[in-house]
Motif scaffolding. Structure first.
Motif, PDB file in Angstrom:
ATOM      1  N   VAL A  28       0.878  -1.131   0.148  1.00  0.00           N
ATOM      2  CA  VAL A  28       0.014  -0.111  -0.058  1.00  0.00           C
ATOM      3  C   VAL A  28       0.979   1.322   0.137  1.00  0.00           C
ATOM      4  N   LYS A  84       1.106   5.602  -0.625  1.00  0.00           N
ATOM      5  CA  LYS A  84       0.322   6.810  -0.644  1.00  0.00           C
ATOM      6  C   LYS A  84       0.227   7.552  -1.700  1.00  0.00           C
ATOM      7  N   GLY A 144      -2.580  11.531  -0.736  1.00  0.00           N
ATOM      8  CA  GLY A 144      -3.359  11.244   0.262  1.00  0.00           C
ATOM      9  C   GLY A 144      -4.105  10.041   0.413  1.00  0.00           C
ATOM     10  N   LYS A 145      -4.254   9.487  -0.765  1.00  0.00           N
ATOM     11  CA  LYS A 145      -5.063   7.921  -1.136  1.00  0.00           C
ATOM     12  C   LYS A 145      -4.201   6.907  -0.900  1.00  0.00           C
ATOM     13  N   PRO A 146      -4.598   5.708  -0.524  1.00  0.00           N
ATOM     14  CA  PRO A 146      -3.670   4.376  -0.397  1.00  0.00           C
ATOM     15  C   PRO A 146      -3.926   3.884  -1.944  1.00  0.00           C
ATOM     16  N   LEU A 170      -9.768   2.485  -2.753  1.00  0.00           N
ATOM     17  CA  LEU A 170     -10.892   2.877  -2.167  1.00  0.00           C
ATOM     18  C   LEU A 170     -12.078   2.300  -2.680  1.00  0.00           C
ATOM     19  N   THR A 195     -15.417   1.886  -4.224  1.00  0.00           N
ATOM     20  CA  THR A 195     -16.091   2.804  -4.886  1.00  0.00           C
ATOM     21  C   THR A 195     -17.691   3.185  -4.563  1.00  0.00           C
ATOM     22  N   HIS A 196     -17.871   2.545  -3.745  1.00  0.00           N
ATOM     23  CA  HIS A 196     -19.251   2.971  -2.765  1.00  0.00           C
ATOM     24  C   HIS A 196     -19.113   4.076  -2.211  1.00  0.00           C
ATOM     25  N   LEU A 197     -18.345   4.201  -0.949  1.00  0.00           N
ATOM     26  CA  LEU A 197     -18.454   5.299  -0.207  1.00  0.00           C
ATOM     27  C   LEU A 197     -16.965   5.628   0.080  1.00  0.00           C
ATOM     28  N   GLY A 198     -15.771   4.906  -0.382  1.00  0.00           N
ATOM     29  CA  GLY A 198     -14.691   5.370   0.026  1.00  0.00           C
ATOM     30  C   GLY A 198     -13.867   4.922   1.049  1.00  0.00           C
ATOM     31  N   CYS A 199     -14.193   3.819   1.577  1.00  0.00           N
ATOM     32  CA  CYS A 199     -13.487   3.078   2.633  1.00  0.00           C
ATOM     33  C   CYS A 199     -12.327   1.966   2.082  1.00  0.00           C
ATOM     34  N   ILE A 200     -11.488   1.668   3.010  1.00  0.00           N
ATOM     35  CA  ILE A 200     -10.494   0.898   2.286  1.00  0.00           C
ATOM     36  C   ILE A 200     -10.557  -0.639   2.497  1.00  0.00           C
ATOM     37  N   ALA A 202     -15.118  -4.098   4.783  1.00  0.00           N
ATOM     38  CA  ALA A 202     -16.012  -4.533   5.780  1.00  0.00           C
ATOM     39  C   ALA A 202     -17.044  -3.528   6.211  1.00  0.00           C
ATOM     40  N   CYS A 203     -17.057  -2.343   5.592  1.00  0.00           N
ATOM     41  CA  CYS A 203     -18.002  -1.447   5.902  1.00  0.00           C
ATOM     42  C   CYS A 203     -19.477  -1.855   5.533  1.00  0.00           C
ATOM     43  N   SER A 211     -18.797   0.005  -9.347  1.00  0.00           N
ATOM     44  CA  SER A 211     -17.774  -0.016 -10.371  1.00  0.00           C
ATOM     45  C   SER A 211     -16.361  -0.412  -9.738  1.00  0.00           C
TER      46      SER A 211
END
Lengths: 174, 404
Positions: free
Chosen positions: A59, A61, A64-66, A102, A104-109, A122-123, A141
């Motif tokens: 992973v 950076k 700021g995104k993984p 991230l 593509t639903h709401l941006g969790c990892i 997991a979210c 997507s």
């Protein structure tokens, strides 16, 4: 009568002038909220791919995104469909998954599951395959492939290289 | 210029220049309140009081808080909590009040729905109240960002991502709102400004408007009785106070208000001193980390019901349902077609509608907190569909209602 029409005229001139100023202020406010030049300039990251271990998720950076970088084993590549292979970043003989990690639903990892060769968020329970393609909703997507350029065994994130442009033309990247 | 005479007291001196006697009469002594209202009508004063607590405790927190991505977390969790004397008190008062204020807002809202206090003539009271609810929500969300913990960061990430509006993929808009590709310094300072200046200002203006909307239609009462306030006020002023259906706001009704406020404060300070942790998410005691998501992301309890309406659907329908949940309460005065201003208990099927809505929102709240798996997902989906169905049914139910 003459008086009031003169006042009307002045009112209109004032209104027009004020509207012009208002538009200018709105433009300035819009620009003030844009990302700063220093934020934009920090948008390039170089990663050396030669040390990558197969089936171990790296992973990095970028902005700021993984960024998920995963070297695939030959067995994994052999099992892939054409659609999946089209998303591979190929360096020498090695196939890599490179994508913004991230959901593509709401941006969790999403987390990588090395034994099942897939990603689980997991979210909200979304799943992606080893090429970053969504296999279980809610994600609508595949995970996004960032602009990249290959220089030998190094990948530069943030710059559109020929390989990236080819993917774009092939419709792999929306 | 007006005529000024020598004043014999400070009050007289001020009255000649500020008309304070007229102000007091209009705002307090001759602002008439019906007699038949119960303690639920004191929730407005409880809210005003809680907002006051939030402002004062917020000012104290502001003296040591650092709106900087590198310093924010420690300025809250170390400086304010460990070093500043009584810093912990202001923080716990602020956090508990921020949570409890929503409990009171919901009670206030559902009291209004139960007694029909949004009906003809009182639509603006309802709408200005809903605007207050929305601005309190924005205030709470922007405040939640400030300690810059894991939940702050990821809640900021998820909520700002909503502005990409699903398949429209407006990522440029999201980056513009954040001022960065991810929540960062620009984002933190922006939300800091919103939380400590712009939104409190909006809330104060809306509180003024909300009070103003009450002045002409006056407050509703327990029976939904239409009171001729001029007539009743005349009786009261003529000394027939027992006969009149109204009393003065100050200090008569205010004394009841303040009694309820003091009961509330016992409950509130009990929470502040012994159960402050209910308002604090343990995950937010980890510093923000853009490379690690917490296993479960969920909002504070007061947003859970609308979050759960978003969650069980696919991305785009979820967003539509979420948007529906945000705006539909505003339309209540226009969706309720019944002419009756009466408690729900006397309105037949509307009473069922009211209690089902309340229960459904409690179910949504509970499901929103639980992980979205198996039976919980199913219950959440059913509850979300019921919520939407209830609002679609409302005009049909109330149109058939008989006059009481």
């Amino acid at each position: 009568m003459a008086d009031s029409s003169r006042r009307d005229f002045m009112g209109k001139v004032f209104g027009g002038w004020a509207a012009l100023g208002g538009l200018g202020a709105l433009y300035a406010a819009k620009k003030t909220w844009d990302p700063l030049p220093s934020v934009k300039a920090a948008g390039f990251t170089k990663v050396d791919l030669s040390a990558a271990e197969p089936n171990v998720l790296n992973v990095e950076k970028w902005r700021g995104k993984p960024i998920f970088i995963l070297k695939k084993t030959p067995e994994m590549v052999a099992k892939q469909s054409e659609e999946e292979t089209a998303r591979d970043v190929v360096v020498g003989k090695d196939h890599f998954l490179v994508c913004i990690g991230l959901c593509t639903h709401l941006g969790c990892i999403p987390a990588y599951r090395p034994d099942r060769h897939d990603f689980k968020c997991a979210c909200h329970g979304g799943e992606f395959d080893v090429s970053g393609i969504n296999t279980l909703p809610p994600p609508p997507s595949p995970m996004v492939i960032p602009p990249f350029k290959i220089e030998g065994t190094t990948i530069v994130l943030g710059e559109e290289g020929p390989e990236y442009k080819k993917m774009k033309e092939a419709g792999v990247i929306a | 210029m007006a005529h000024f005479e020598k004043a014999h007291s400070l009050e007289e001196w001020l009255d000649q220049r500020l008309a304070i006697k007229t102000l007091r009469r209009v705002l307090a002594e001759e602002y008439w309140i019906p007699k038949n209202i119960n303690f639920l009508w004191a929730m407005g004063m409880v809210l005003a009081f809680t907002f006051g607590i939030l402002v004062v405790s917020g000012i104290f927190l502001l003296m040591y808080y650092q709106p900087n991505v590198d310093l924010a977390f420690d300025s809250v969790n170390y400086t304010i909590m460990q070093e500043v004397e009584f810093g912990w008190l202001w923080r716990h008062m602020h956090a508990v009040a921020a949570s409890v204020v929503f409990l009171i807002i919901y009670i206030h809202m559902f009291t209004g729905i139960y007694y029909g206090s949004y009906k003809k003539g009182r639509e603006l009271i309802w709408i200005s109240g809903m605007l207050l609810f929305v601005s309190f929500s924005a205030e709470a969300f922007s405040g939640y960002m400030l300690p810059w913990g894991q939940m702050s960061y990821w809640a900021g990430m998820v909520i700002t991502n909503l502005f990409s509006l699903g398949s429209l993929e407006l990522n440029g808009l999201v980056e513009w709102i954040r001022g960065d590709y991810v929540p960062g310094q620009a984002f933190l300072t922006r939300f800091f400004m919103l939380h400590v200046f712009l939104l409190p200002l909006v809330i104060m203006a809306l509180i003024g408007l909300h009070f103003g909307t009450l002045r002409i239609p006056h407050v509703n009462n327990q029976d939904g009785e239409e009171i001729d306030f001029d007539e009743e006020a005349k009786k009261y002023l003529a000394g027939k106070t027992k006969e009149a259906k109204v009393i003065r706001f100050a200090n008569d009704f205010l004394s009841k208000d303040m009694f309820v406020v003091s009961i509330f404060l016992i409950f509130y300070f009990y929470l502040v001193f012994w159960h402050f942790d209910f308002a604090m998410d343990p995950i937010n005691f980890d510093p923000a980390d853009g490379l690690k998501t917490p296993p479960h992301i969920y909002p504070e309890w007061y947003f859970l019901w609308s979050y759960e309406i978003l969650r069980p659907f696919p991305k785009d329908p979820g967003l539509v349902a979420f948007g529906f949940a945000q705006v539909i309460f505003f339309l209540l005065p226009f969706l309720d077609k019944s002419p009756n201003v009466a408690p729900a208990s006397r309105r037949g099927i509307f009473a069922v509608w009211f209690w089902v809505l309340l229960l459904d929102m409690i179910v949504l709240t509970v499901m929103g907190k639980l992980p979205p798996q198996g039976i919980y997902s199913t219950i959440g989906l059913v509850a979300a569909v019921v919520f939407i169905a209830l609002w679609i049914l409302l005009p049909f139910i109330t149109k058939k209602e008989k006059a009481v």
